[in-house]
Write an enzyme that holds these catalytic residues in place. Structure first.
Site, PDB file in Angstrom:
ATOM      1  N   LYS A   1      27.959  24.503  24.097  1.00 25.46           N
ATOM      2  CA  LYS A   1      28.199  23.343  23.567  1.00 25.46           C
ATOM      3  C   LYS A   1      29.694  23.424  22.514  1.00 25.46           C
ATOM      4  O   LYS A   1      30.470  22.359  22.807  1.00 25.46           O
ATOM      5  CB  LYS A   1      27.122  23.061  22.323  1.00 25.46           C
ATOM      6  CG  LYS A   1      25.892  22.640  23.167  1.00 25.46           C
ATOM      7  CD  LYS A   1      24.768  22.563  22.363  1.00 25.46           C
ATOM      8  CE  LYS A   1      23.320  22.473  22.957  1.00 25.46           C
ATOM      9  NZ  LYS A   1      22.149  22.566  21.973  1.00 25.46           N
TER      10      LYS A   1
ATOM     11  N   ASP B   1      21.344  14.716  18.217  1.00 24.81           N
ATOM     12  CA  ASP B   1      20.364  14.856  19.462  1.00 24.81           C
ATOM     13  C   ASP B   1      19.378  13.740  19.804  1.00 24.81           C
ATOM     14  O   ASP B   1      18.801  13.628  20.636  1.00 24.81           O
ATOM     15  CB  ASP B   1      19.468  16.011  19.296  1.00 24.81           C
ATOM     16  CG  ASP B   1      19.899  17.508  19.953  1.00 24.81           C
ATOM     17  OD1 ASP B   1      20.624  17.244  20.729  1.00 24.81           O
ATOM     18  OD2 ASP B   1      19.643  18.448  19.301  1.00 24.81           O
TER      19      ASP B   1
ATOM     20  N   GLN C   1      19.076  23.901  16.435  1.00 23.86           N
ATOM     21  CA  GLN C   1      18.888  24.422  17.698  1.00 23.86           C
ATOM     22  C   GLN C   1      17.266  24.707  17.941  1.00 23.86           C
ATOM     23  O   GLN C   1      16.644  25.317  16.994  1.00 23.86           O
ATOM     24  CB  GLN C   1      19.665  25.555  17.990  1.00 23.86           C
ATOM     25  CG  GLN C   1      19.559  26.256  19.364  1.00 23.86           C
ATOM     26  CD  GLN C   1      20.319  25.500  20.428  1.00 23.86           C
ATOM     27  OE1 GLN C   1      21.225  24.631  20.186  1.00 23.86           O
ATOM     28  NE2 GLN C   1      19.708  25.389  21.681  1.00 23.86           N
TER      29      GLN C   1
END
Ligand SMILES: NC(=O)c1ccc[n+]([C@@H]2O[C@H](COP(=O)([O-])OP(=O)(O)OC[C@H]3O[C@@H](n4cnc5c(N)ncnc54)[C@H](OP(=O)(O)O)[C@@H]3O)[C@@H](O)[C@H]2O)c1
Length: 290
Positions: free
Chosen positions: A54, A121, A98
């Site tokens: 990422k 997200d 995460q």
């Protein structure tokens, strides 16, 4: 192989090129660059690998990355405090935690604690609610990437019978909302679903997101169906999807590979979400808290 390949790697590169131009333009207008923070509890090799992918993609397009690794025994309270610190940072426009998290941390409490206006997200209940009510919002990256992969390959969703294998909050459920919003007729399957092959064979578009290597065989797919493989499994040290690619690619009309399908699209959509959050904040001056 007779199926058209849904090449997510190539499309994600195109998307990143577009984003790079959009970010350069925003930098000219505002003098600022979008910033994305990663909170990584228990920085094991798998998490570190995903975060590295990422941050590489962010760097390529001009998004600043701030990576914060924490020990596996970090408390929930400490993680919530780190989120608060990032929330008031003006150079952080998006953040993500995460997943998965270690068992002492309640994932729902953490996701709810992220300011929806910095929720890269799209996992905050506020943003999920927007998705549910079909109003514009920050959508989760993998489902958003799947929709774009289909669209840019000329695959019409409206009116189609779509079957989604998997009902997770990360993939299956949000994808069902995006598909419904795009006028598909949607069926979601899970472990308790009976007569699974019969249902999957009814699909014009079949999406596999279950985390079971090569689970979807030719028996599950009707000739001419479009098959999207979300699964990421490691078998004998090799990345393998949820679909038996060799067999299914002989009968599907289009299929996404693993690797090189949905994965790169997910990363591109994370950048897209971050840029959208940046635009909202810097150009439209959205409030700090919703
Ligand atoms: N490419 C990407 O960017 C990306 C992003 C996210 C995830 N993934 C991958 O996609 C896969 C799914 O991820 P996830 O986070 O959604 O997983 P998850 O949270 O473990 O959910 C898996 C879902 O699949 C269902 N399922 C599992 N085995 C099944 C079976 N034999 N028959 C029918 N349904 C079954 C489960 O049903 P129940 O609800 O009944 O348990 C559950 O709903 C994983 O391989 C993951 O690594 C890839």
């Amino acid at each position: 192989m007779t199926a058209m390949l849904l090449d997510g790697k190539a499309l994600a590169q195109k998307v990143r090129n577009r984003l790079k131009a959009r970010i350069a333009d925003l930098k000219k207008k505002t003098g600022e660059a979008p910033g994305l923070a990663y909170l990584v509890v228990d920085n094991d090799p798998v998490s570190a690998h995903y975060v590295a992918g990422k941050t590489r993609a962010c760097e390529e397009v001009g998004v600043k990355s701030f990576v914060y690794p924490y020990p596996a025994d970090m408390s929930e309270r400490a993680l919530l405090e780190r989120i608060d610190e990032l929330d008031i940072r003006p150079d952080v426009h998006g953040m993500l935690v995460q997943l998965p998290l270690p068992p002492q941390i309640n994932v729902h409490a953490v996701l709810e604690h992220i300011n929806p206006d910095k929720d890269a997200d799209g996992f905050h209940p506020y943003n999920r609610g927007h998705l549910f009510s079909a109003s514009p919002s920050i959508a989760p990256c993998t489902p958003k990437g799947i929709m774009l992969l289909l669209k840019e390959n000329g695959i019409e969703v409206a009116g189609k019978r779509v079957v989604i294998l998997g009902r997770s909050l990360v993939v299956g459920r949000p994808l069902s909302m995006l598909m419904l919003g795009a006028d598909a007729t949607v069926t979601i399957c899970h472990r308790k679903t009976r007569n699974l092959p019969e249902i999957t064979r009814s699909a014009e578009i079949l999406v596999a997101a279950i985390g079971q290597p090569r689970f979807v065989t030719a028996e599950h797919v009707s000739p001419g169906a479009v098959v999207v493989d979300v699964g990421i499994n490691v078998v004998d040290g090799k990345l393998t999807g949820d679909v038996d690619f060799d067999a299914v690619s002989e009968i599907a009309s289009a299929i996404s590979p693993v690797p090189g399908g949905v994965g790169p699209m997910t990363v591109a959509m994370l950048i897209d979400n971050t840029v959208s959050l940046f635009e909202r904040r810097v150009l439209r001056g959205r409030p700090e808290k919703v």
